[in-house]
Structures are given as C-alpha cells and as structure tokens.
Design an enzyme around this catalytic site. Structure first.
Site, PDB file in Angstrom:
ATOM      1  N   LYS A   1      44.136   6.593 -28.649  1.00  0.00           N
ATOM      2  CA  LYS A   1      42.769   7.072 -28.379  1.00  0.00           C
ATOM      3  C   LYS A   1      41.768   5.930 -28.531  1.00  0.00           C
ATOM      4  O   LYS A   1      40.855   5.775 -27.718  1.00  0.00           O
ATOM      5  CB  LYS A   1      42.424   8.229 -29.323  1.00  0.00           C
ATOM      6  CG  LYS A   1      43.138   9.529 -28.943  1.00  0.00           C
ATOM      7  CD  LYS A   1      43.077  10.589 -30.026  1.00  0.00           C
ATOM      8  CE  LYS A   1      43.951  11.790 -29.638  1.00  0.00           C
ATOM      9  NZ  LYS A   1      44.108  12.779 -30.710  1.00  0.00           N
TER      10      LYS A   1
ATOM     11  N   GLN B   1      42.086  13.685 -36.715  1.00  0.00           N
ATOM     12  CA  GLN B   1      43.451  13.897 -36.226  1.00  0.00           C
ATOM     13  C   GLN B   1      44.148  14.965 -37.079  1.00  0.00           C
ATOM     14  O   GLN B   1      44.165  14.873 -38.306  1.00  0.00           O
ATOM     15  CB  GLN B   1      44.226  12.571 -36.264  1.00  0.00           C
ATOM     16  CG  GLN B   1      45.600  12.652 -35.654  1.00  0.00           C
ATOM     17  CD  GLN B   1      45.595  12.946 -34.155  1.00  0.00           C
ATOM     18  OE1 GLN B   1      44.811  12.398 -33.406  1.00  0.00           O
ATOM     19  NE2 GLN B   1      46.459  13.849 -33.730  1.00  0.00           N
TER      20      GLN B   1
ATOM     21  N   ASP C   1      36.590  17.246 -29.827  1.00  0.00           N
ATOM     22  CA  ASP C   1      37.826  18.023 -29.703  1.00  0.00           C
ATOM     23  C   ASP C   1      37.519  19.477 -29.332  1.00  0.00           C
ATOM     24  O   ASP C   1      38.413  20.223 -28.942  1.00  0.00           O
ATOM     25  CB  ASP C   1      38.610  18.005 -31.030  1.00  0.00           C
ATOM     26  CG  ASP C   1      39.839  17.098 -30.964  1.00  0.00           C
ATOM     27  OD1 ASP C   1      40.288  16.792 -29.844  1.00  0.00           O
ATOM     28  OD2 ASP C   1      40.330  16.716 -32.030  1.00  0.00           O
TER      29      ASP C   1
END
Ligand code: NDP
Length: 296
Positions: free
Chosen positions: A56, A100, A123
């Site tokens: 990422k 994460q 997200d």
C-alpha cells in the site's frame, strides 16, 4: 459463449485505475498545492499484514501520494493506538488513515475503527460511512467491494434489474457489496453459512460475488450459464511439493466452462483493492477541503 467465459482482467483494470488516480493527484497538486497523504498503521508482526502494508505504501508513492507508515509492537495497548489515531486525525498532511487488520486481541477493533475521523476513513469501515453507504449519502466506501463493482460495470455496463447473489456477509466485503449492488438497482440476495440450498440460489444469479474464504467452494454447477462471477476469495492451499498456491472461493476451471465472464485468482479483485484505496485517499483529500477530485 458456454465453455469459454471471458476473463475479467483485474490487473489491467487496476493499473488503468492507478493511472487515473495519479492524474487526479497531480491535478490536485497543480491546481491547489495539495499532495494527498495516506497513513498506514500496522500493529504487530503478522507476515501477510506486513506485505499488505508495504505494498500500500509503495503504490501510494507510485501514484504521487505521500505515505506515512507507522509500525507499533504487538504489545501496543488500545490507549496507545487511540492516541496515535488522534494525532493522525489532527495532522493536516494526513488525508487517509488505514489501520491494518487484524489487530491483536487486547485491542477492540470496532472502537479503534470508530475513532478514525470519518473524513479520513479510506477503508470505509467507520459506522458513519457505513450508514451513509446504506442511506445513499456521500460515503467513503470499502475498497474491495468498490473494486468488484468497477469490474462489474466494465463487464456489463448497466446492472439494473439483474439478480445478484453475494456469498458472505462480512462488514468488509459482503455487506458493503450488497449495498453497492442495491445502489445499482440489482435485486440482491446476501447469503451466508446458514443459507439453505446455496447451489440452487447461486444458479439464479446473473451476478455472483463469492467472499467466503473457503477454497473452491463454489462449483461449476452452481453457476448460471452466461452469468458473471466475481471471486473475492484469496486462499493459500498446498501445491506441488513444498510450494503453496493461491485459489479463490470458486472452482475456476469448472466455473469458467459455464459462466459468461469470471475473475481469476490471482489477478482479479486483488489488484483493484489497492487501486481503490488510492482512489479513496485522493477523494478524501479533495472532499476534506470542499473540492472535487477529477473524475476517477
Ligand atoms: P469473513 O471470514 O469475515 O466472512 C466470511 C463470510 O462467508 C461469512 O459471512 C460466513 O458466514 C460466510 N461463509 C463461510 N463459510 C460459508 C459456507 N460454507 N457457506 C456459506 N457462507 C459461508 O471473510 P471476509 O469477508 O473478510 O473475506 C472473504 C474472502 O475474501 C477471504 O478469502 C479473504 O481472504 C478474501 N478477501 C480478499 C480481498 C481482496 O482484496 N481480494 C480483501 C478482503 C478479503 P457467517 O457470517 O454465517 O459466518
């Protein structure tokens, strides 16, 4: 058509989307002096999570975004993580915050996700964004289902009136996927481990999205002839000798013989997910300042 489904090339679509994101980021910089910034937070040493976070960060830089990587030890307390999130919420150079998952057991995941500023929640897991997605508001939408939707639109054009079956009801994939398909005017069925007669249900699906995490569970005779199959699953299974290989939730060779179009694993949904994360970061950078990003 039968016997030879069209391959939906997520690698090519993901690369094209990344180029559009890079162009939109460059435009924000030229016109407004803004460099969209993505902060990633990794707690602990999980090898798969380390790979995801690293890719990422790399993809952010390639698209002209700023990347801020925060690594915390597995012993980090919830209070320490919340303190970092508060700092990132207040930092004007940070437009997107990605924590994460999974987090270590001592940390309450939902509490952490809901501490992220919804305007920086790239997200799309914050309850405010979830609510906006279901009520038709301006949400940041989870990346994997967004990637699936973009592939479906590329493949089918309008999805209106189609029967869609989503296998799996997680907050990360299944539920937001159902919301997005409903938004496209599909008739949506959200199936899960208690659903009765899955094969029969799936055979009615013009669009089948499989996100169960069970290697090759969906067989060829579950597929509607000519239907479109999106395989979200990423499962590592034993391969030849010492090696392992990746398979999806769909038995690919069988399904390809029946479907009209299908995503491979790898090279289908996976590459779209990171591209959508970058897209959300650029969108967040623009929206936070009352601007609109170029059309991506
Ligand atoms: P979860 O484990 O959170 O959810 C799995 C869902 O599948 C649950 O709703 C579960 O039902 C359902 N399920 C499990 N077994 C069955 C069964 N036998 N029959 C019917 N339904 C079943 O998984 P995620 O949504 O996080 O991920 C799903 C898959 O997608 C995984 O393989 C994951 O690796 C992959 N993934 C891929 C991404 C990408 O970028 N390509 C990103 C995210 C995930 P119930 O709720 O009843 O338990």
């Amino acid at each position: 058509m039968m016997g030879d489904a069209r391959l939906i090339d997520g690698k090519a679509s993901g690369a094209a989307l990344r180029l559009r994101v890079a162009a939109a980021a460059a435009d924000l910089k030229t016109r407004h002096g803004i460099v969209p910034g993505l902060a990633t937070v990794l707690v602990g040493e999980d090898p798969a999570s380390q790979v995801y976070v690293r890719s990422k960060g790399k993809a952010s830089i390639e698209a002209g975004l700023a990347s801020f990587e925060h690594k915390l030890p597995a012993s980090t307390s919830e209070a320490e993580l919340l303190a970092l999130i508060a700092k990132l919420n207040a930092d004007p150079s940070v437009d997107g915050i990605l924590v994460q998952l999974p987090l270590p057991a001592q940390i309450d995941t939902l509490r952490v996700l809901d501490a992220i500023d919804p305007a920086k929640d790239v997200d799309g897991f914050h309850v405010v964004n979830t609510g906006r997605l279901w009520t038709g508001g301006q949400a940041l939408v989870p990346c994997t289902p967004t990637g699936c939707l973009l592939l479906l639109r590329d493949t089918l054009g309008s999805l209106a009136g189609l029967d869609a079956v989503v296998l799996g009801r997680s907050n990360i994939v299944g539920k937001p996927m159902a919301a997005l398909l409903l938004g496209e005017n599909c008739t949506v069925t959200l199936a899960h481990s208690r659903t009765r007669d899955l094969p029969d249900l799936c055979r009615r699906a013009d669009i089948l999205v499989a996100a169960v995490g069970r290697p090759e569970m969906v067989r060829g005779d579950w597929i509607k002839p000519g239907g479109t199959v999106i395989d979200v699953g990423i499962n590592r299974v034993p391969g030849e000798g010492e090696k392992s290989r990746l398979v999806g939730d769909v038995a690919f060779a069988e399904a390809k013989a029946v479907a009209g179009a299908i995503t491979p694993v790898p090279g289908g949904v996976g590459p779209m997910t990171i591209a959508c994360l970058l897209r959300n970061t650029v969108v967040a950078a623009a929206r936070r300042r009352g601007l609109t990003a170029a059309d991506i």
